[in-house]
Design a protein around this motif. Structure first.
Motif, PDB file in Angstrom:
ATOM      1  N   LEU A 195      68.686  38.537  33.410  1.00 24.24           N
ATOM      2  CA  LEU A 195      69.579  39.629  33.032  1.00 24.24           C
ATOM      3  C   LEU A 195      70.396  40.152  34.207  1.00 24.24           C
ATOM      4  N   GLY A 196      69.965  39.820  35.424  1.00 27.30           N
ATOM      5  CA  GLY A 196      70.674  40.285  36.612  1.00 27.30           C
ATOM      6  C   GLY A 196      70.145  41.585  37.173  1.00 27.30           C
ATOM      7  N   HIS A 197      69.061  42.102  36.595  1.00 27.16           N
ATOM      8  CA  HIS A 197      68.472  43.343  37.107  1.00 27.16           C
ATOM      9  C   HIS A 197      67.633  43.093  38.354  1.00 27.16           C
ATOM     10  N   MET A 198      67.117  41.869  38.460  1.00 29.23           N
ATOM     11  CA  MET A 198      66.241  41.530  39.572  1.00 29.23           C
ATOM     12  C   MET A 198      66.637  40.182  40.158  1.00 29.23           C
ATOM     13  N   ARG A 255      70.626  52.132  40.205  1.00 29.58           N
ATOM     14  CA  ARG A 255      70.721  52.122  38.741  1.00 29.58           C
ATOM     15  C   ARG A 255      69.352  51.828  38.135  1.00 29.58           C
ATOM     16  N   SER A 256      68.998  52.557  37.097  1.00 30.18           N
ATOM     17  CA  SER A 256      67.715  52.357  36.427  1.00 30.18           C
ATOM     18  C   SER A 256      67.754  51.132  35.525  1.00 30.18           C
ATOM     19  N   PHE A 257      66.635  50.448  35.441  1.00 24.85           N
ATOM     20  CA  PHE A 257      66.478  49.358  34.484  1.00 24.85           C
ATOM     21  C   PHE A 257      65.017  49.342  34.039  1.00 24.85           C
ATOM     22  N   ARG A 258      64.758  48.667  32.938  1.00 25.23           N
ATOM     23  CA  ARG A 258      63.401  48.585  32.409  1.00 25.23           C
ATOM     24  C   ARG A 258      62.783  47.250  32.815  1.00 25.23           C
ATOM     25  N   ILE A 259      61.757  47.333  33.641  1.00 24.84           N
ATOM     26  CA  ILE A 259      61.068  46.131  34.099  1.00 24.84           C
ATOM     27  C   ILE A 259      60.128  45.650  32.987  1.00 24.84           C
ATOM     28  N   HIS A 260      59.916  44.341  32.919  1.00 26.32           N
ATOM     29  CA  HIS A 260      59.018  43.747  31.923  1.00 26.32           C
ATOM     30  C   HIS A 260      57.835  43.085  32.621  1.00 26.32           C
ATOM     31  N   LYS A 261      56.639  43.410  32.151  1.00 29.17           N
ATOM     32  CA  LYS A 261      55.417  42.775  32.645  1.00 29.17           C
ATOM     33  C   LYS A 261      54.490  42.593  31.454  1.00 29.17           C
ATOM     34  N   PHE A 262      53.531  41.692  31.584  1.00 29.45           N
ATOM     35  CA  PHE A 262      52.497  41.643  30.569  1.00 29.45           C
ATOM     36  C   PHE A 262      51.616  42.880  30.746  1.00 29.45           C
ATOM     37  N   ARG A 263      51.257  43.496  29.631  1.00 27.99           N
ATOM     38  CA  ARG A 263      50.446  44.717  29.697  1.00 27.99           C
ATOM     39  C   ARG A 263      49.025  44.357  30.125  1.00 27.99           C
ATOM     40  N   ASP A 276      42.796  43.827  22.698  1.00 24.38           N
ATOM     41  CA  ASP A 276      42.676  45.214  22.213  1.00 24.38           C
ATOM     42  C   ASP A 276      43.706  45.588  21.147  1.00 24.38           C
ATOM     43  N   GLY A 277      44.488  44.610  20.709  1.00 26.55           N
ATOM     44  CA  GLY A 277      45.431  44.857  19.623  1.00 26.55           C
ATOM     45  C   GLY A 277      46.671  45.644  19.991  1.00 26.55           C
ATOM     46  N   GLY A 278      46.823  45.976  21.273  1.00 28.58           N
ATOM     47  CA  GLY A 278      47.973  46.763  21.716  1.00 28.58           C
ATOM     48  C   GLY A 278      49.195  45.904  21.957  1.00 28.58           C
ATOM     49  N   PRO A 279      50.282  46.525  22.419  1.00 35.31           N
ATOM     50  CA  PRO A 279      51.512  45.766  22.694  1.00 35.31           C
ATOM     51  C   PRO A 279      51.307  44.729  23.790  1.00 35.31           C
ATOM     52  N   VAL A 280      52.065  43.659  23.714  1.00 34.50           N
ATOM     53  CA  VAL A 280      51.945  42.567  24.679  1.00 34.50           C
ATOM     54  C   VAL A 280      52.626  42.917  25.996  1.00 34.50           C
ATOM     55  N   LEU A 281      53.798  43.548  25.917  1.00 39.59           N
ATOM     56  CA  LEU A 281      54.576  43.822  27.118  1.00 39.59           C
ATOM     57  C   LEU A 281      54.465  45.272  27.563  1.00 39.59           C
ATOM     58  N   PHE A 282      54.558  45.442  28.864  1.00 39.40           N
ATOM     59  CA  PHE A 282      54.629  46.764  29.485  1.00 39.40           C
ATOM     60  C   PHE A 282      56.046  46.908  30.014  1.00 39.40           C
ATOM     61  N   ARG A 283      56.716  47.981  29.629  1.00 42.15           N
ATOM     62  CA  ARG A 283      58.076  48.239  30.113  1.00 42.15           C
ATOM     63  C   ARG A 283      58.082  49.583  30.816  1.00 42.15           C
ATOM     64  N   GLN A 284      58.809  49.650  31.914  1.00 41.78           N
ATOM     65  CA  GLN A 284      58.844  50.898  32.681  1.00 41.78           C
ATOM     66  C   GLN A 284      60.176  51.018  33.420  1.00 41.78           C
ATOM     67  N   GLU A 285      60.686  52.227  33.492  1.00 44.34           N
ATOM     68  CA  GLU A 285      61.928  52.467  34.232  1.00 44.34           C
ATOM     69  C   GLU A 285      61.686  52.297  35.722  1.00 44.34           C
ATOM     70  N   ARG A 286      62.522  51.518  36.363  1.00 54.65           N
ATOM     71  CA  ARG A 286      62.472  51.328  37.808  1.00 54.65           C
ATOM     72  C   ARG A 286      63.866  51.515  38.378  1.00 54.65           C
ATOM     73  N   ALA A 287      63.923  51.787  39.679  1.00 54.52           N
ATOM     74  CA  ALA A 287      65.209  51.929  40.362  1.00 54.52           C
ATOM     75  C   ALA A 287      65.668  50.553  40.824  1.00 54.52           C
ATOM     76  N   GLY A 288      66.862  50.163  40.405  1.00 52.88           N
ATOM     77  CA  GLY A 288      67.386  48.856  40.760  1.00 52.88           C
ATOM     78  C   GLY A 288      68.491  48.947  41.795  1.00 52.88           C
ATOM     79  N   ARG A 289      69.313  47.916  41.848  1.00 50.77           N
ATOM     80  CA  ARG A 289      70.407  47.855  42.821  1.00 50.77           C
ATOM     81  C   ARG A 289      71.335  49.051  42.654  1.00 50.77           C
ATOM     82  N   ARG A 290      71.714  49.632  43.791  1.00 45.86           N
ATOM     83  CA  ARG A 290      72.560  50.821  43.846  1.00 45.86           C
ATOM     84  C   ARG A 290      71.932  52.018  43.117  1.00 45.86           C
TER      85      ARG A 290
END
Length: 195
Positions: free
Chosen positions: A98-101, A49-57, A33-47
């Protein structure tokens, strides 16, 4: 330290070995569909702290619920395959580096769902790094199918699925061990292959 070293080594090796697959998936998403390859979203991480998770869209960029059922019309053709095969989760290996997960740990949720957790459970769950897989991921590997049967998928998720997941998250945190993580990884691979 053993768990973190294991995470780094496995994530790095997996990213190298999966490089051709990652490239092929990226091309397929672009061609679909010509859109971005990755999906990024704010998630709650350790303690917390927010981080941006990466997934294929796997979905078209459009407003909608944060939970997705099999009948969601935002899911793309390629996305349907990626979700079924769990290939959409591969970019999270980068989040592990990166140490986020971690490879194994409670799945990271969006903040508004974390706010629904009981305070004591929230503190326990967020005391460890979130993971790519955990016992709840295995138990709810067909979650989108279950949500598709509910008249109100998000309401069903909040009232039925999320409380069950929270129980599993807490149980994992309280009983976790390196050997247990290896068993969870083995069960996850078995579940993915069996699909």
């Amino acid at each position: 330290m053993i768990k973190r070293c294991f995470d780094i080594i496995v994530a790095a090796v997996a990213l190298i070995l999966c490089a051709p697959v990652l490239a092929a998936v990226a091309v397929a998403i672009r061609l679909d569909d010509g859109g971005p390859v990755l999906f990024r979203q704010e998630r709650a991480g350790r303690r917390g702290r927010s981080f941006r998770i990466h997934k294929f869209r796997t979905m078209r960029v459009a407003p909608g619920s944060a939970v997705t059922s099999d009948t969601d019309d935002r899911i793309t053709r390629v996305g349907r395959f990626l979700r079924a095969s769990k290939l959409d989760e591969l970019p999270q290996l980068y989040d592990v580096l990166l140490g986020h997960m971690s490879l194994v740990g409670p799945r990271p949720e969006v903040r508004r769902y974390v706010d629904c957790w009981p305070p004591v459970a929230r503190w326990r769950i967020l005391s460890v790094r979130p993971g790519i897989t955990d016992p709840a991921s295995i138990a709810y590997r067909n979650e989108s199918t279950e949500l598709a049967r509910a008249p109100q998928p998000e309401e069903y998720y909040l009232s039925v699925v999320l409380p069950r997941k929270v129980e599993m998250y807490v149980r994992y945190v309280e009983t976790r061990s390196f050997l247990g993580d290896l068993l969870i990884l083995a069960r996850t691979l078995q579940a993915v292959i069996s699909r």
